[in-house]
Design a protein around this motif. Structure first.
Motif, PDB file in Angstrom:
ATOM      1  N   THR A   1       0.858  -1.188   0.000  1.00 12.55           N
ATOM      2  CA  THR A   1       0.000   0.000   0.000  1.00 12.55           C
ATOM      3  C   THR A   1       0.891   1.233   0.000  1.00 12.55           C
ATOM      4  N   VAL A   2       0.841   2.034  -1.060  1.00 15.16           N
ATOM      5  CA  VAL A   2       1.620   3.276  -1.132  1.00 15.16           C
ATOM      6  C   VAL A   2       0.889   4.362  -0.354  1.00 15.16           C
ATOM      7  N   LEU A   3       1.582   4.962   0.614  1.00 15.14           N
ATOM      8  CA  LEU A   3       0.986   6.008   1.446  1.00 15.14           C
ATOM      9  C   LEU A   3       1.264   7.414   0.925  1.00 15.14           C
ATOM     10  N   LEU A   4       2.441   7.614   0.321  1.00 12.77           N
ATOM     11  CA  LEU A   4       2.843   8.960  -0.109  1.00 12.77           C
ATOM     12  C   LEU A   4       3.857   8.829  -1.237  1.00 12.77           C
TER      13      LEU A   4
ATOM     14  N   GLY B   1       3.463   8.593  16.665  1.00 13.65           N
ATOM     15  CA  GLY B   1       3.206   7.672  15.566  1.00 13.65           C
ATOM     16  C   GLY B   1       3.365   8.283  14.192  1.00 13.65           C
ATOM     17  N   ALA B   2       3.816   9.548  14.112  1.00 12.79           N
ATOM     18  CA  ALA B   2       4.056  10.173  12.812  1.00 12.79           C
ATOM     19  C   ALA B   2       5.335   9.624  12.188  1.00 12.79           C
ATOM     20  N   PHE B   3       5.393   9.640  10.861  1.00  6.45           N
ATOM     21  CA  PHE B   3       6.573   9.192  10.128  1.00  6.45           C
ATOM     22  C   PHE B   3       7.469  10.400   9.838  1.00  6.45           C
ATOM     23  N   PHE B   4       8.750  10.244  10.101  1.00  6.23           N
ATOM     24  CA  PHE B   4       9.733  11.281   9.766  1.00  6.23           C
ATOM     25  C   PHE B   4      10.727  10.677   8.782  1.00  6.23           C
ATOM     26  N   PHE B   5      11.021  11.415   7.702  1.00  7.20           N
ATOM     27  CA  PHE B   5      11.863  10.833   6.665  1.00  7.20           C
ATOM     28  C   PHE B   5      12.763  11.874   6.025  1.00  7.20           C
ATOM     29  N   THR B   6      13.836  11.392   5.410  1.00  9.73           N
ATOM     30  CA  THR B   6      14.806  12.269   4.754  1.00  9.73           C
ATOM     31  C   THR B   6      14.699  12.131   3.238  1.00  9.73           C
ATOM     32  N   ASP B   7      14.928  13.246   2.560  1.00 10.80           N
ATOM     33  CA  ASP B   7      14.959  13.268   1.096  1.00 10.80           C
ATOM     34  C   ASP B   7      16.265  13.916   0.669  1.00 10.80           C
TER      35      ASP B   7
ATOM     36  N   ARG C   1       7.906  15.431   7.865  1.00  7.21           N
ATOM     37  CA  ARG C   1       6.993  14.707   8.760  1.00  7.21           C
ATOM     38  C   ARG C   1       5.734  14.355   7.987  1.00  7.21           C
ATOM     39  N   PHE C   2       5.309  13.088   8.113  1.00  8.46           N
ATOM     40  CA  PHE C   2       4.092  12.618   7.450  1.00  8.46           C
ATOM     41  C   PHE C   2       3.196  11.967   8.498  1.00  8.46           C
TER      42      PHE C   2
ATOM     43  N   VAL D   1       1.675  16.318   5.271  1.00 10.30           N
ATOM     44  CA  VAL D   1       3.118  16.214   5.090  1.00 10.30           C
ATOM     45  C   VAL D   1       3.710  17.627   5.114  1.00 10.30           C
ATOM     46  N   ARG D   2       4.826  17.797   5.839  1.00 10.25           N
ATOM     47  CA  ARG D   2       5.457  19.111   5.914  1.00 10.25           C
ATOM     48  C   ARG D   2       6.927  18.958   6.272  1.00 10.25           C
TER      49      ARG D   2
END
Length: 340
Positions: free
Chosen positions: A139-142, A163-169, A190-191, A198-199
């Motif tokens: 399942t693709v979320l974003l 429970g938020a997702f934090f990610f690097t780009d 943060r997603f 998302v921000r």
């Protein structure tokens, strides 16, 4: 084990061991995205995406495999004196086309692996939930930032209290020639999987990479691997640095940035914490470990690059060594990474 401070002895415990459990000299099958699933006692991971021995690039996807820790435990029980390795089968998951160049992972989250991908060519980077059991439905979320594709998503963690997702780009997809030129800055996002919001929560990195939180969620660590420019080579005047941040309790922005550690070998890539707050990062010669105050305690030295590692429960540290996987049996306990 390389010991630089007596504190490392507490992490190792009275009877530590360190063994190679899988190897393939011609294929970097064990690069990043290690995720431990307690239910099946398996560790999932991804092969190198676009780098040396990765067998992936603009025209080919990388692979996600797994290793059974029950089999590893059984083999350890039969090791003879002087044995340093065992060889295990590494099954490959058959994932759909929506999963392109997996580079980061965490969880489980509601029973699923959380995989973050770099994308490939026009196929977008994404955050996806993947069933760890066959048929490994996805399942693709974003897969965009308000209509713009991300550059090449790199690593992800779940905040332990919200429970938020934090990610690097970061731009490694372009630098390794399997993604278009970047159209966004290198940033931390943060997603919220509950609302879809998302921000951006941190910026001004050369190349933000690994990310992790303390168990209380009040402190975040982000690695900056600016010294590694992919196919363009290395520039040792750029960051090879772990930054430490406070997490704002209201906005969850990363504030009060300061240097936590600068590595002496290679770059600090993926980052994990143990239950005592010690910080582990994959570097140029193995996995380095720092105390919560930034003292280098010791290394799990393999003499070559480690991109990431994961605790497979208390006392088992599984280290991704590109063409090998290593398991250290130690005293340190795991911090929370599984979310119901």
């Amino acid at each position: 084990f390389q010991i630089f401070d007596p504190g490392f002895l507490t992490i190792l415990g009275p009877n530590p061991s360190f063994h190679q459990v899988a190897s393939n000299a011609t294929f970097a099958f064990a690069h990043e995205a290690p995720v431990y699933v307690p239910e099946t006692d398996e560790v999932f991971f991804a092969s190198n995406d676009g780098g040396p021995l990765g067998d992936s690039g603009l025209n080919s996807n990388n692979k996600v495999g797994k290793i059974n820790m029950q089999a590893v435990n059984a083999a350890f029980a039969t090791l003879r004196p002087g044995d340093t390795s065992r060889s295990f089968q590494v099954p490959i998951l058959a994932l759909p086309n929506t999963i392109q160049m997996t580079n980061g992972g965490t969880g489980p989250y509601k029973g699923s692996l959380v995989l973050i991908t770099s994308g490939r060519g026009p196929l977008p980077p994404s955050i996806a939930l993947v069933n760890p059991k066959a048929p490994n439905n996805v399942t693709v979320l974003l897969n965009n930032f308000f209509g713009r594709q991300f550059n090449s998503l790199n690593d992800i963690k779940i905040h332990p209290t919200t429970g938020a997702f934090f990610f690097t780009d970061v731009t490694y997809g372009s630098l390794l020639d399997f993604r278009p030129p970047p159209i966004l800055p290198n940033q931390v996002y943060r997603f919220d999987p509950a609302t879809g919001e998302v921000r951006v929560v941190a910026t001004d990195f050369n190349k933000c990479n690994g990310i992790a939180f303390t168990a209380d969620g009040k402190t975040a660590y982000v690695t900056d691997t600016g010294a590694n420019a992919g196919l363009l080579g290395n520039d040792l005047t750029l960051p090879a640095t772990i930054y430490k941040f406070d997490v704002d309790p209201d906005t969850q922005e990363f504030v009060n940035r300061r240097i936590f550690a600068y590595t002496d070998a290679g770059i600090p890539d993926g980052v994990q914490l143990d239950a005592a707050g010690n910080v582990y990062s994959g570097c140029g010669d193995g996995t380095h470990v720092w105390s919560p105050t930034g003292t280098l305690l010791g290394k799990f030295f393999i003499g070559s690059v480690t991109a990431n590692m994961v605790f497979a429960g208390d006392g088992r540290l599984v280290i991704m060594g590109e063409t090998s996987i290593f398991v250290a049996m130690i005293a340190a306990k795991a911090t929370k990474v599984s979310f119901p």
